[in-house]
Design an enzyme around this catalytic site. Sequence first.
Site, PDB file in Angstrom:
ATOM      1  N   ASP A 168      39.019  45.181  35.739  1.00 34.30           N
ATOM      2  CA  ASP A 168      38.863  44.373  36.946  1.00 34.30           C
ATOM      3  C   ASP A 168      39.041  45.210  38.215  1.00 34.30           C
ATOM      4  O   ASP A 168      40.056  45.874  38.399  1.00 34.30           O
ATOM      5  CB  ASP A 168      39.904  43.255  36.909  1.00 34.30           C
ATOM      6  N   ASP A 239      34.696  34.326  40.774  1.00 33.16           N
ATOM      7  CA  ASP A 239      35.409  33.582  39.738  1.00 33.16           C
ATOM      8  C   ASP A 239      34.896  32.156  39.569  1.00 33.16           C
ATOM      9  O   ASP A 239      34.501  31.489  40.533  1.00 33.16           O
ATOM     10  CB  ASP A 239      36.898  33.520  40.064  1.00 33.16           C
TER      11      ASP A 239
END
Length: 418
Positions: A168, A239
């Site tokens: 990430d 997201d």
Amino acid sequence: MRIFASLSLAALAMASVGASSQAPSAPKPSAAAQVAHKARMAPSQLVAQTPPMGWNSWNFFAERVTDKDIRAAADNLVATGMKDAGYIYVNIDDTWEAERDATGLLHTNEKFPDMRALADYVHSKGLKIGIYSGPGPKTCGGYAGSLGHEEQDAKMYADWGIDYLKYDLCSFIPEVMEKQAPNDKAAQMRLMIAAYDKMAKALKATGRPIVLSLCQYGWDGVWEWAPALGGNLWRTTGDISPDWDRIYTIISQQEGLEKYAGPGHWNDPDMLEVGNGKLTLAENRTHFSLWAILAAPLLAGNDLPNMKPEIKDILTNRDVIAVNQDRLGKQGARVYSDGEVEVWTRHLSKGALAIAVVNAGSARYSTHPFHLSLAKLGLHGSQEGKDLWTGKPITLTDGQPIELESHDVLMVRIDAPK
């Protein structure tokens, strides 16, 4: 919002790999050594030949996840039949990390006292285990990232028995990209690609087959350069959250990306929210159906021990999963829309075709009524298929009226389209 400059694929590849110096020639390894090397490395070329399926801790547990939760998730994947349906990865997201010692070795925190023992437990259930890190100095949760320790961390993951890494971007943006290359978007892009490339090479060097998931939110055409680095999947958006508007926005953002997906490398519109929040059953069905059409990874993130039967039925629908896992590996696409009703298709192995008709509108029967155009799908005459949510045979005809509740889906598989 896109914050980096786009570069051509060729330029990106050159920037990320760079010019390597010529090393002195080494003695040729023995035949036995060559065979052993091939045996270790060959599996790494075979990961993610279909979209990965499993469960990730973040959507339900977030920073609260513990060793006990991961063991329970493994148990429940088996007990609920999800493992038998294809869900094999049990992925630990952020917040497992403690600090590095004087040698640079990263230790786990008190929530995860023995990661190797945990991996052994998950493997004993016939499942695989995943973990989380990032190329920056810190993860999204503020824990230790892998910057400057890529080879060390990759070896540690392999020693533990890790099968999947979610990597990430997070702190790499302000701490590396913006500090080292302020106001130079092309240079920032090269730094980012080089960081992902470094971990990809480190994982490959371990000889262990580890799926590499690039989590960098779809910025600057990640789908154009991630496959060349060995990325197996890459996030195409920001997201997800368990509400229809966000899910539909993500679905819409997949348009045009289908040519970049295929066996071993997949577009990732983020983890599943099936069973989370206040999604209706229709929204859960449509969410799952479109992830199947999109050849997206199926990573559940719900409360497994308290999963309602109707949610289990969605997540374990073998017919829909078969569309997602089709070996042809061809991602589907939106063919046309009429008002607020959309028609998506996916071409499958042996000439089969999956069709999803979605009422994206907020009202019941948004188009009054919607008439299916088989001609727009390249089909001629009536089509015999199977309704994948009722399990019953269905006949589709040109101009056929179809009425759907708000946010619901009709999903049909036609094995011999005409």
